[in-house]
Design a protein around this motif. Sequence first.
Motif, PDB file in Angstrom:
ATOM      1  N   GLN A 146       0.743  -1.063  -0.236  1.00  0.00           N
ATOM      2  CA  GLN A 146       0.165   0.002  -0.019  1.00  0.00           C
ATOM      3  C   GLN A 146       0.711   1.380   0.102  1.00  0.00           C
ATOM      4  OE1 GLN A 146      -2.317  -0.885   3.455  1.00  0.00           O
ATOM      5  NE2 GLN A 146      -3.279  -2.494   2.279  1.00  0.00           N
ATOM      6  N   ALA A 147       2.215   1.051  -0.217  1.00  0.00           N
ATOM      7  CA  ALA A 147       3.110   2.025  -0.073  1.00  0.00           C
ATOM      8  C   ALA A 147       3.104   2.968  -1.212  1.00  0.00           C
ATOM      9  CB  ALA A 147       4.308   1.834   0.278  1.00  0.00           C
ATOM     10  N   ALA A 148       3.255   4.294  -1.228  1.00  0.00           N
ATOM     11  CA  ALA A 148       3.285   5.240  -2.422  1.00  0.00           C
ATOM     12  C   ALA A 148       4.602   5.054  -3.302  1.00  0.00           C
ATOM     13  CB  ALA A 148       2.938   6.806  -2.023  1.00  0.00           C
ATOM     14  N   GLU A 149       4.515   5.221  -4.302  1.00  0.00           N
ATOM     15  CA  GLU A 149       5.519   5.356  -5.423  1.00  0.00           C
ATOM     16  C   GLU A 149       6.851   6.109  -4.696  1.00  0.00           C
ATOM     17  OE1 GLU A 149       6.603   3.516  -7.957  1.00  0.00           O
ATOM     18  OE2 GLU A 149       4.408   2.532  -7.975  1.00  0.00           O
ATOM     19  N   GLY A 150       7.899   5.827  -4.928  1.00  0.00           N
ATOM     20  CA  GLY A 150       9.111   6.562  -4.441  1.00  0.00           C
ATOM     21  C   GLY A 150       9.489   6.499  -2.893  1.00  0.00           C
ATOM     22  N   THR A 151       8.261   6.057  -1.908  1.00  0.00           N
ATOM     23  CA  THR A 151       8.749   5.774  -0.691  1.00  0.00           C
ATOM     24  C   THR A 151       9.678   4.816  -0.439  1.00  0.00           C
ATOM     25  OG1 THR A 151       6.735   4.377  -0.316  1.00  0.00           O
ATOM     26  CG2 THR A 151       6.231   6.925  -0.147  1.00  0.00           C
ATOM     27  N   ILE A 152      10.449   4.678   0.779  1.00  0.00           N
ATOM     28  CA  ILE A 152      11.415   3.947   1.080  1.00  0.00           C
ATOM     29  C   ILE A 152      10.494   2.268   1.092  1.00  0.00           C
ATOM     30  CG2 ILE A 152      12.858   2.988   2.938  1.00  0.00           C
ATOM     31  CD1 ILE A 152      13.248   5.960   3.717  1.00  0.00           C
ATOM     32  N   ARG A 153       9.384   2.306   1.640  1.00  0.00           N
ATOM     33  CA  ARG A 153       9.081   0.919   1.614  1.00  0.00           C
ATOM     34  C   ARG A 153       8.583   0.316   0.391  1.00  0.00           C
ATOM     35  NH1 ARG A 153       6.035   2.015   7.496  1.00  0.00           N
ATOM     36  NH2 ARG A 153       7.604   1.227   8.849  1.00  0.00           N
ATOM     37  N   LYS A 154       7.966   1.361  -0.297  1.00  0.00           N
ATOM     38  CA  LYS A 154       7.736   0.755  -1.655  1.00  0.00           C
ATOM     39  C   LYS A 154       8.960   0.609  -2.589  1.00  0.00           C
ATOM     40  CE  LYS A 154       5.212   0.434  -5.725  1.00  0.00           C
ATOM     41  NZ  LYS A 154       3.988  -0.159  -5.552  1.00  0.00           N
ATOM     42  N   LEU A 155      10.081   1.249  -2.407  1.00  0.00           N
ATOM     43  CA  LEU A 155      11.374   0.988  -3.181  1.00  0.00           C
ATOM     44  C   LEU A 155      12.126  -0.436  -2.364  1.00  0.00           C
ATOM     45  CD1 LEU A 155      12.759   4.490  -3.190  1.00  0.00           C
ATOM     46  CD2 LEU A 155      12.152   3.027  -4.985  1.00  0.00           C
ATOM     47  N   PHE A 156      11.972  -0.624  -1.209  1.00  0.00           N
ATOM     48  CA  PHE A 156      12.767  -1.656  -0.597  1.00  0.00           C
ATOM     49  C   PHE A 156      12.173  -2.711   0.254  1.00  0.00           C
ATOM     50  CE2 PHE A 156      15.472   2.619  -1.053  1.00  0.00           C
ATOM     51  CZ  PHE A 156      16.265   1.813  -1.952  1.00  0.00           C
ATOM     52  N   ALA A 157      10.897  -2.603   0.786  1.00  0.00           N
ATOM     53  CA  ALA A 157      10.271  -3.283   1.671  1.00  0.00           C
ATOM     54  C   ALA A 157      10.164  -4.683   1.377  1.00  0.00           C
ATOM     55  CB  ALA A 157       9.239  -2.632   2.620  1.00  0.00           C
ATOM     56  N   GLU A 158      10.325  -5.704   1.896  1.00  0.00           N
ATOM     57  CA  GLU A 158      10.094  -7.124   1.549  1.00  0.00           C
ATOM     58  C   GLU A 158       8.691  -7.645   2.045  1.00  0.00           C
ATOM     59  OE1 GLU A 158      14.264  -9.115   1.957  1.00  0.00           O
ATOM     60  OE2 GLU A 158      13.294  -8.954   3.731  1.00  0.00           O
ATOM     61  N   SER A 159       8.196  -7.056   3.033  1.00  0.00           N
ATOM     62  CA  SER A 159       6.537  -7.568   3.582  1.00  0.00           C
ATOM     63  C   SER A 159       6.380  -6.424   4.659  1.00  0.00           C
ATOM     64  CB  SER A 159       6.737  -8.923   4.233  1.00  0.00           C
ATOM     65  OG  SER A 159       7.774  -8.904   5.531  1.00  0.00           O
ATOM     66  N   ILE A 160       5.161  -6.703   5.165  1.00  0.00           N
ATOM     67  CA  ILE A 160       4.586  -6.069   6.164  1.00  0.00           C
ATOM     68  C   ILE A 160       5.504  -6.077   7.300  1.00  0.00           C
ATOM     69  CG2 ILE A 160       2.857  -7.669   7.253  1.00  0.00           C
ATOM     70  CD1 ILE A 160       0.913  -5.266   7.427  1.00  0.00           C
ATOM     71  N   GLN A 161       6.041  -6.988   7.918  1.00  0.00           N
ATOM     72  CA  GLN A 161       6.975  -7.439   8.970  1.00  0.00           C
ATOM     73  C   GLN A 161       8.541  -6.445   8.494  1.00  0.00           C
ATOM     74  OE1 GLN A 161       7.945 -10.298  12.027  1.00  0.00           O
ATOM     75  NE2 GLN A 161       9.358 -10.495  10.342  1.00  0.00           N
ATOM     76  N   ASN A 162       8.818  -7.062   7.442  1.00  0.00           N
ATOM     77  CA  ASN A 162      10.213  -6.924   7.097  1.00  0.00           C
ATOM     78  C   ASN A 162      10.051  -5.485   6.147  1.00  0.00           C
ATOM     79  OD1 ASN A 162      10.465  -9.293   8.311  1.00  0.00           O
ATOM     80  ND2 ASN A 162      11.876 -10.010   6.426  1.00  0.00           N
ATOM     81  N   ASN A 163       9.853  -4.462   6.760  1.00  0.00           N
ATOM     82  CA  ASN A 163       9.469  -3.118   5.797  1.00  0.00           C
ATOM     83  C   ASN A 163      10.566  -1.936   5.904  1.00  0.00           C
ATOM     84  OD1 ASN A 163       9.004  -2.345   8.627  1.00  0.00           O
ATOM     85  ND2 ASN A 163       6.806  -1.881   8.021  1.00  0.00           N
ATOM     86  N   SER A 164      11.844  -2.612   6.339  1.00  0.00           N
ATOM     87  CA  SER A 164      13.053  -1.683   6.042  1.00  0.00           C
ATOM     88  C   SER A 164      13.376  -0.754   6.975  1.00  0.00           C
ATOM     89  CB  SER A 164      13.048  -1.128   4.754  1.00  0.00           C
ATOM     90  OG  SER A 164      13.133  -2.278   3.678  1.00  0.00           O
ATOM     91  N   VAL A 165      12.066   0.079   7.626  1.00  0.00           N
ATOM     92  CA  VAL A 165      12.686   1.415   8.331  1.00  0.00           C
ATOM     93  C   VAL A 165      11.461   1.486   9.182  1.00  0.00           C
ATOM     94  CG1 VAL A 165      13.676   2.524   7.050  1.00  0.00           C
ATOM     95  CG2 VAL A 165      11.370   2.618   6.649  1.00  0.00           C
ATOM     96  N   HIS A 166      11.566   2.116  10.483  1.00  0.00           N
ATOM     97  CA  HIS A 166      10.786   2.446  11.398  1.00  0.00           C
ATOM     98  C   HIS A 166      10.904   3.993  11.680  1.00  0.00           C
ATOM     99  CE1 HIS A 166       9.058   3.346  15.437  1.00  0.00           C
ATOM    100  NE2 HIS A 166      10.180   4.114  15.671  1.00  0.00           N
ATOM    101  N   GLY A 167       9.966   4.896  11.998  1.00  0.00           N
ATOM    102  CA  GLY A 167       9.843   6.094  12.217  1.00  0.00           C
ATOM    103  C   GLY A 167       8.919   6.437  13.102  1.00  0.00           C
ATOM    104  N   SER A 168       9.351   7.460  14.236  1.00  0.00           N
ATOM    105  CA  SER A 168       8.290   7.956  15.184  1.00  0.00           C
ATOM    106  C   SER A 168       7.084   8.236  14.709  1.00  0.00           C
ATOM    107  CB  SER A 168       9.169   8.987  16.019  1.00  0.00           C
ATOM    108  OG  SER A 168      10.416   8.521  16.356  1.00  0.00           O
TER     109      SER A 168
END
Length: 139
Positions: free
Chosen positions: A96-118
């Motif tokens: 569900q991540a928008a184009e160009g976002t870190i998770r769209k570009l790199f995440a593998e799954s809902i758990q392995n989603n590459s980054v955390h942010g507050s």
Amino acid sequence: MTERTFSIIKPDATARNITGKINAVIEDAGLRIVAQRRIRMSRVQAEKFYEVHKERPFYGELVEYMTSGPVVVQVLEGDNAVAKYREVMGATNPAQAAEGTIRKLFAESIQNNSVHGSDSQDNAKIEIAQFFKDEDIVG
Ligand code: UDP
């Protein structure tokens, strides 16, 4: 308004050696990395960090995952850094991540989603304090 947020580059990203690519997206978005450290999270640290999710069905696996390999903890600074980084990260579920976002570009799954942010300024302060001393943050 200049503010700070807390970021983690998660084990799926360190495993694929793409921390620099993620940092490039962060910096291209106008956020500055004002503190950064590569660590192995202890179980106690991970359990405490994700305490709000303690009752959720994915909590146990999430703690396992976050302690499964190195992570990079970071403090990011910039205008509206909390909201800006949430935007740059993209939705929790990479499908569900928008184009160009870190998770769209790199995440593998809902758990392995590459980054955390507050998710709020209050939580950013709490999370930063869990991993950094004031003198280790150089704006
Ligand atoms: N997570 C998961 N399964 C889910 C939801 C979340 O494994 O169904 C993990 C995922 O790594 C996520 C973290 O738990 O980043 C924290 O979830 P939250 O809902 O706070 O998402 P975030 O704020 O990271 O987008």
